[in-house]
Write an enzyme that holds these catalytic residues in place. Structure first.
Site, PDB file in Angstrom:
ATOM      1  N   LYS A  51       0.846  -1.210   0.000  1.00  0.00           N
ATOM      2  CA  LYS A  51       0.000   0.000   0.000  1.00  0.00           C
ATOM      3  C   LYS A  51       0.873   1.249   0.000  1.00  0.00           C
ATOM      4  CE  LYS A  51      -3.881  -2.392   2.139  1.00  0.00           C
ATOM      5  NZ  LYS A  51      -4.615  -2.784   3.344  1.00  0.00           N
ATOM      6  N   GLN A  95      -4.656  -1.486   9.318  1.00  0.00           N
ATOM      7  CA  GLN A  95      -4.606  -2.825   8.723  1.00  0.00           C
ATOM      8  C   GLN A  95      -5.252  -3.832   9.683  1.00  0.00           C
ATOM      9  OE1 GLN A  95      -3.627  -3.467   5.602  1.00  0.00           O
ATOM     10  NE2 GLN A  95      -4.011  -5.652   5.794  1.00  0.00           N
ATOM     11  N   ASP A 118     -11.094   2.680   3.554  1.00  0.00           N
ATOM     12  CA  ASP A 118     -11.504   1.277   3.427  1.00  0.00           C
ATOM     13  C   ASP A 118     -13.010   1.148   3.163  1.00  0.00           C
ATOM     14  OD1 ASP A 118      -9.444  -0.659   3.701  1.00  0.00           O
ATOM     15  OD2 ASP A 118      -9.250  -0.210   5.838  1.00  0.00           O
TER      16      ASP A 118
END
Ligand code: GUN
Length: 284
Positions: A51, A95, A118
């Site tokens: 990422k 995460q 997200d």
């Protein structure tokens, strides 16, 4: 036909990079994405690294914050609060999974929904299910883009989604339903699963089990989307939920692992970060 998520992701990231250059001219700065990792889970470490690389590739400012496994829930929530308040931060991602002593749902809800790249915040989830504008979760968003790229018509099709997680299965089902597919949501222990899968024009597997989808479960000509990421213990290599070797000859369209849905998920994350940045700039 094999849909290369890798190639499509590269094109999407290229387009984002062009837009980022315009952002710099128009707003005087580029989008800033912050990724937080608590602990040292090897898979999570690898995802977070990718990422960061993607953020760099598209020209974002990318910050990765690595915290020790012993970080308390309060420490993490305090960090999120300070990033929420920071006007120079546009996207925040923690995460998952977080260590067991931290309540994942509290973490997800703590991130400002306007910086929730997200699309996991309850307000974003509610907006998706109410068909209101929202941040779309990256994996299902990537799958829809792959289907569009392959010219797969969704409307009127029978889709079977195996997996009912908040991250993939449920939003995937909703996004297919909103495009007028008829959707069945199944799971690894669904009774008569092979029979149900054989009805699918579009089969999405998000189970997390190596070679779970066998040739017998796929109708000739079906579109097969493999969201699984598993390690093959024999070869040590990454492989999906689909027994690719035997299913591919039967499918009309299939996504490989690696190089399929994974790169698209990350490209969509970059797109979400840009969207959060632009919404913020246009709210001013
Ligand atoms: N862990 C596995 N997939 C994801 C994802 O899409 N986002 C976050 N934050 N964590 C994950």
């Amino acid at each position: 036909m094999i849909i290369s998520g890798k190639d499509l992701a590269l094109r999407i990231k290229h387009d984002i990079a062009e837009k980022v250059k315009e952002c710099e001219k128009k707003y005087g700065r580029v989008p800033h994405q912050v990724v937080i990792l608590v602990g040292e889970d090897p898979a999570s470490m690898s995802y977070v690294k990718s990422k960061g690389k993607d953020a760099e590739q598209v020209g974002f400012k990318g910050t990765t914050i690595r915290l020790p496994e012993s970080t308390s829930e309060q420490e993490l929530l305090d960090l999120i609060a300070s990033l929420n308040a920071d006007g120079g931060v546009d996207g925040i991602l923690v995460q998952l999974p977080v260590p067991e002593h931290i309540d994942e749902s509290k973490v997800i809800a703590a991130i400002s929904h306007e910086k929730d790249v997200d699309g996991f915040h309850p307000l974003n989830v509610a907006a998706l299910w109410q068909k209101n504008p929202c941040v779309n979760p990256c994996t299902p968003k990537g799958v829809i883009k792959m289907l569009e790229e392959a010219g797969v018509e969704i409307e009127g099709k029978r889709a079977v989604v195996i997996g009912r997680s908040n991250i993939v299965g449920l939003p995937m089902a909703k996004m297919l339903l909103d495009r007028n597919a008829t959707v069945t949501v199944a799971h690894s222990r669904t009774r008569d699963l092979p029979e149900i899968c054989r009805q699918a024009d579009i089969l999405v597997a998000a189970v997390g089990r190596l070679r779970f989808i066998t040739e017998e479960m796929v109708a000739p000509g079906a579109v097969v989307i493999d969201v699984g990421v598993n390690r093959d213990p024999e070869t040590g290599k990454l492989a999906g939920d689909v027994d690719y070797e035997h299913v591919a000859p039967k499918a009309s369209v299939i996504t490989p692992v690696p190089g399929g849905v994974g790169p698209m998920t990350r490209a969509c994350l970059m797109e979400n970060t840009l969207e959060c940045f632009l919404s913020k700039m246009n709210r001013r």
